[in-house]
Design an enzyme around this catalytic site. Structure first.
Site, short mmCIF file in Angstrom:
data_model
loop_
_atom_site.label_atom_id
_atom_site.label_comp_id
_atom_site.label_asym_id
_atom_site.label_seq_id
_atom_site.Cartn_x
_atom_site.Cartn_y
_atom_site.Cartn_z
CD GLU A 1 -2.16 -3.70 4.97
OE1 GLU A 1 -1.49 -4.62 4.47
OE2 GLU A 1 -3.35 -3.48 4.65
CG HIS B 1 -1.75 -1.32 1.22
ND1 HIS B 1 -2.79 -1.58 0.37
CD2 HIS B 1 -1.58 -2.45 1.98
CE1 HIS B 1 -3.26 -2.80 0.62
NE2 HIS B 1 -2.54 -3.36 1.57
CD GLU C 1 -1.84 -10.40 4.66
OE1 GLU C 1 -1.66 -9.43 5.42
OE2 GLU C 1 -2.52 -10.33 3.62
CG HIS D 1 0.39 -6.82 2.25
ND1 HIS D 1 -0.41 -5.86 1.69
CD2 HIS D 1 1.26 -7.20 1.28
CE1 HIS D 1 -0.06 -5.67 0.42
NE2 HIS D 1 0.96 -6.47 0.16
#
Length: 240
Positions: free
Chosen positions: A90, A76, A204, A143
């Site tokens: 995040e 992101h 993750e 992430h």
């Protein structure tokens, strides 16, 4: 190279001398209709332009670099915050951990390419295209997860091509952090994995929807442990 759309219009004609490892000069020329940015180099380079409404970038790549880059992808950024929950965002965690990992891998002698070093937006195609153009040894995307059930927590690794690599890195991250094991999963529906022509995986790091995970992910010492675990896993895999 990054060019703000307003600043490009304001650029004056000039010749900039670089003489670095890639470029010799950058020349800016203009006529009544257009601005031109002219690059000169002794090497045959790949130019990857990405034009947006608010800025533009040109990524310059030496396709014959022979560096076996580890490409770190901080998920992101910019106008894309990633997952958001109760003020938790995040993208900042992704960047902070990525920069720690970058430093740790460089200490170990790896050639490392970080796709963003600040809070800027990068498209999904742009991220994986750059890794493919570099013929990276590994594309590693970072992430933070989220889920409707806020009790769910732990670390999850997803891969498409190399389960052994994913397993080695995943196990080292668990050992370094002591976090819950959410497993390793094969995915072929994520663009950054599916479009990859190089070994690619996505970590993750925890769930921002879980208070315990979020407190860990905002703790500098914990992030350092995670960065060390990732680096240990990468080192173990490539040394073997």
């Amino acid at each position: 190279m990054k060019f703000d759309s307003y600043r490009v219009r304001m650029l004056e004609d000039e010749l900039l001398i670089y003489n670095d490892s890639l470029l010799n000069t950058v020349e800016i020329k203009s006529d009544e209709d257009y601005k031109y940015i002219i690059f000169t180099s002794d090497k045959k380079l790949v130019f990857y332009p990405n034009t947006r409404d608010y800025d533009s970038t040109i990524t310059i790549i030496d396709p014959d670099n022979n560096k076996n880059y580890i490409v770190i992808d901080p998920g992101h950024g910019g106008l894309d915050p990633g997952a958001v929950f109760e003020g938790r965002i995040e993208k900042g965690v992704c960047l902070e951990l990525s920069m720690m990992l970058y430093e740790e891998l460089e200490k170990r002698g790896f050639s490392v390419y970080v796709l963003r070093e600040e809070d800027i937006f990068l498209g999904l195609n742009e991220r994986i295209d750059i890794a493919n153009l570099l013929n990276a040894a590994l594309f590693f995307s970072i992430h933070v997860n989220s889920f409707d059930d806020h009790s769910v927590h732990g670390i999850l690794t997803q891969y498409k091509t190399d389960k052994e690599m994913a397993t080695t890195i995943h196990n080292n991250v668990l050992a370094a952090t002591g976090s819950k094991n959410m497993g390793i999963g094969y995915r072929n529906d994520l663009l950054v994995l599916n479009k990859a022509k190089v070994p690619a995986m996505l970590l993750e790091t925890g769930f921002l929807t879980n208070t315990e995970d979020w407190e860990r992910l905002t703790d500098q010492e914990y992030l350092k442990k995670m960065a060390l675990g990732i680096a240990e896993g990468i080192t173990e895999y490539f040394n073997n």
